[in-house]
Design an enzyme around this catalytic site. Structure first.
Site, PDB file in Angstrom:
ATOM      1  N   ASP A 130      88.940  67.732 113.466  1.00 48.05           N
ATOM      2  CA  ASP A 130      90.097  67.524 112.606  1.00 48.05           C
ATOM      3  C   ASP A 130      91.054  66.558 113.282  1.00 48.05           C
ATOM      4  OD1 ASP A 130      91.544  67.903 110.284  1.00 48.05           O
ATOM      5  OD2 ASP A 130      92.676  69.585 111.071  1.00 48.05           O
ATOM      6  N   HIS A 137     103.122  63.075 107.745  1.00 53.15           N
ATOM      7  CA  HIS A 137     103.023  64.502 108.048  1.00 53.15           C
ATOM      8  C   HIS A 137     103.389  64.764 109.501  1.00 53.15           C
ATOM      9  CE1 HIS A 137     101.457  68.609 108.161  1.00 53.15           C
ATOM     10  NE2 HIS A 137     100.727  68.266 109.207  1.00 53.15           N
ATOM     11  N   ARG A 146     111.235  68.835 116.945  1.00 55.04           N
ATOM     12  CA  ARG A 146     111.845  67.843 117.838  1.00 55.04           C
ATOM     13  C   ARG A 146     112.613  66.843 116.980  1.00 55.04           C
ATOM     14  NH1 ARG A 146     106.590  68.265 119.043  1.00 55.04           N
ATOM     15  NH2 ARG A 146     106.167  66.297 117.968  1.00 55.04           N
ATOM     16  N   GLU A 202      96.619  72.428 103.640  1.00 55.37           N
ATOM     17  CA  GLU A 202      96.805  71.055 104.107  1.00 55.37           C
ATOM     18  C   GLU A 202      95.888  70.129 103.310  1.00 55.37           C
ATOM     19  OE1 GLU A 202      98.536  71.357 108.625  1.00 55.37           O
ATOM     20  OE2 GLU A 202      96.424  70.801 108.382  1.00 55.37           O
ATOM     21  N   GLU A 204      93.765  67.129 102.841  1.00 55.98           N
ATOM     22  CA  GLU A 204      93.056  66.224 103.742  1.00 55.98           C
ATOM     23  C   GLU A 204      91.857  65.580 103.057  1.00 55.98           C
ATOM     24  OE1 GLU A 204      92.264  67.362 107.715  1.00 55.98           O
ATOM     25  OE2 GLU A 204      93.877  68.872 107.816  1.00 55.98           O
ATOM     26  N   ASP A 236      92.538  72.247 104.884  1.00 53.27           N
ATOM     27  CA  ASP A 236      92.594  72.862 106.212  1.00 53.27           C
ATOM     28  C   ASP A 236      93.632  74.001 106.175  1.00 53.27           C
ATOM     29  OD1 ASP A 236      92.227  73.296 108.932  1.00 53.27           O
ATOM     30  OD2 ASP A 236      93.713  71.788 109.500  1.00 53.27           O
ATOM     31  N   ARG A 240     100.685  79.406 109.645  1.00 54.26           N
ATOM     32  CA  ARG A 240     101.750  78.755 110.405  1.00 54.26           C
ATOM     33  C   ARG A 240     102.401  79.664 111.445  1.00 54.26           C
ATOM     34  NH1 ARG A 240     100.361  73.602 109.574  1.00 54.26           N
ATOM     35  NH2 ARG A 240     100.546  72.960 107.398  1.00 54.26           N
ATOM     36  N   GLN A 243      99.969  79.978 114.266  1.00 52.00           N
ATOM     37  CA  GLN A 243      99.908  78.682 114.935  1.00 52.00           C
ATOM     38  C   GLN A 243     101.099  78.474 115.867  1.00 52.00           C
ATOM     39  OE1 GLN A 243      99.753  75.427 112.171  1.00 52.00           O
ATOM     40  NE2 GLN A 243      99.496  73.864 113.737  1.00 52.00           N
ATOM     41  N   LYS A 256      93.631  78.107 112.454  1.00 53.13           N
ATOM     42  CA  LYS A 256      92.924  77.099 111.665  1.00 53.13           C
ATOM     43  C   LYS A 256      91.457  77.441 111.425  1.00 53.13           C
ATOM     44  CE  LYS A 256      96.096  73.646 111.679  1.00 53.13           C
ATOM     45  NZ  LYS A 256      96.505  72.802 110.556  1.00 53.13           N
ATOM     46  N   THR A 260      87.931  76.722 106.129  1.00 51.06           N
ATOM     47  CA  THR A 260      88.272  75.363 105.727  1.00 51.06           C
ATOM     48  C   THR A 260      87.469  75.072 104.469  1.00 51.06           C
ATOM     49  OG1 THR A 260      88.618  74.700 108.032  1.00 51.06           O
ATOM     50  CG2 THR A 260      88.307  72.934 106.411  1.00 51.06           C
ATOM     51  N   GLU A 377     106.083  71.291 105.033  1.00 50.16           N
ATOM     52  CA  GLU A 377     106.957  70.133 104.833  1.00 50.16           C
ATOM     53  C   GLU A 377     107.825  70.292 103.591  1.00 50.16           C
ATOM     54  OE1 GLU A 377     104.534  66.314 105.554  1.00 50.16           O
ATOM     55  OE2 GLU A 377     103.070  67.920 105.275  1.00 50.16           O
TER      56      GLU A 377
END
Length: 430
Positions: A130, A137, A146, A202, A204, A236, A240, A243, A256, A260, A377
């Site tokens: 992956d 993203h 951050r 997710e 993808e 995916d 959260r 994670q 994860k 999938t 997001e």
């Protein structure tokens, strides 16, 4: 406009089909009640059984070899034969299924309604990687943790990726069991164990590898396209909260690997050729890729223009007869690296790629909230719930929620082609 772009099929429901007109002819593995897995091609609302066509004596040469290579009920052998075999098979199918075909009567018995067939994973996946090439993203997620430095220094130099879990890849329609794991509740100093409370999707792209390479032999960027069999959709699924606790210092693990989801049809590199385009220019000030990742032809024609869509359908919405709610509309042009660059980078250290290996692109979000590819997001980490027509709100997925991924290629003067759907419904943890 070339001849294929104007071509029509004698199968009327294929002409103008939303996903599977004659110009697409994606490859997949299907079964019917009482039969084993077989190689097929989607055409309109039907599946053409390629083994039945083979038995009728309608293939020869490399096209025949391509179908014979799928005798084990997977596409691995066909992928291993490379581009020439795929092209030969495609050209023969364009003739057999074209409106002037003289073989209609022989093919009728090899066509089955897709609704009566079960679709399987198209290949036996030895390895799944992956990547993280959706720069929007990466920026959005980075800002959550951050705010002043969302992208780490290596992001614009290295196609970031990690080795995923192949054993829990599943085809569209497979239920998504809510995973359990360790999480660290806010304000606590010790973790707890239990069901994930922040389940996410997710959006993808799935990238299928055709010919492999020998261990120790890198694939040059100028030759990387030869190693692309085709593309699919990939969800995916991500826990959260699990994670956030486990990813330091090595990255995602149990968050994860529980499932999938893949769309079952492989839209071949040849079908996608008309929808190639230049890789979007990097923003001013971004570094140029290192030499092993830079090829002029790849930069000029190595990207794909594919529209990507995410829909949410809750249990209450189904009960009320409401349509699915669109969560995002994005595009593969949001990839910071091309598919060829991913293949070249993956093998540059001598890593062996094999037919049927699978890459995930990473979440392909666009620059605006209506183009984001995950709830993390969209809801800003759970702070801004999504409002639904049913009166419900969602920050993360609840049991009974279904996520639907779709993809489509469109261009003026060309028949549009699609990927089918990648669906998954969340069910309660054990």
């Amino acid at each position: 406009m070339n001849q294929t772009a104007r071509a029509r099929s004698w199968i009327e429901h294929a002409n103008g089909h939303r996903d599977f007109p004659l110009q697409n002819l994606p490859l997949g593995i299907f079964s019917r009640p009482g039969q084993g897995q077989r190689c097929g091609v989607a055409i309109g609302d039907a599946i053409l059984d390629l083994h039945a066509v083979l038995a009728a004596g309608l293939f020869d040469g490399q096209a025949k070899a391509a179908v014979e290579a799928t005798a084990d009920g997977t596409l691995n052998g066909l992928f291993a034969l490379g581009r020439e075999a795929r092209v030969a098979l495609r050209e023969r199918l364009l003739h057999l299924l074209g409106e002037h075909s003289e073989h209609r009567a022989q093919l009728q018995g090899a066509l089955y309604p897709a609704s009566e067939c079960q679709l399987h994973l198209p290949a036996k996946v030895g390895d799944y990687t992956d990547f993280y090439v959706g720069i929007q993203h990466a920026t959005n997620v980075g800002k959550l943790f951050r705010p002043d430095n969302p992208l780490l220094p290596n992001y614009k130099y290295v196609p970031i990726g990690y080795h995923g879990r192949a054993s829990t890849l599943r085809p569209s329609g497979t239920a998504v069991r809510r995973p359990k794991g360790q999480t660290l509740p806010a304000g606590q100093t010790e973790p707890r164990f239990g069901p994930c409370a922040r389940l996410d999707y997710e959006l993808e792209l799935g990238i299928w590898i055709s010919e492999g390479n020998e261990i120790g032999q890198a694939i040059p960027i100028a030759e990387a396209d030869r190693h692309l069999a085709g593309l699919c959709l990939l969800n995916d699924w991500s826990a959260r909260d699990i994670q956030a606790w486990e990813y330091q210092p090595l990255g995602p693990f149990l968050s994860k690997s529980f499932i999938t989801s893949l769309s079952p049809w492989v839209v071949t590199a040849e079908a996608l050729e008309p929808f190639r385009c230049a890789q979007p220019a990097r923003p001013q000030g971004d570094p140029q890729p290192l030499a092993y990742l830079l090829d002029a032809n790849d930069q000029a024609n190595g990207a794909f223009d594919i529209e990507l869509e995410v829909l949410l359908l809750t249990e209450r919405m189904r009960e009320q007869g409401l349509p699915a709610h669109r969560l995002g509309l994005s595009n593969t042009l949001n990839m910071y690296w091309t598919v060829a660059q991913l293949i070249a980078h993956h093998s540059v250290n001598g890593c062996q790629l094999q037919p049927g290996d699978l890459f995930g692109s990473g979440t392909l979000s666009g620059p605006t909230p209506d183009a984001y590819g995950s709830l993390l997001e969209i809801t800003e980490g759970g702070k801004q719930p999504v409002q639904l027509a049913s009166g419900e709100r969602r920050t993360f997925l609840e049991d009974g929620d279904e996520i639907i991924l779709r993809a489509r290629c469109t261009r003026e003067g060309l028949a549009s082609i699609g990927f089918g759907e990648c669906r998954g419904t969340v069910i309660a943890a054990n």
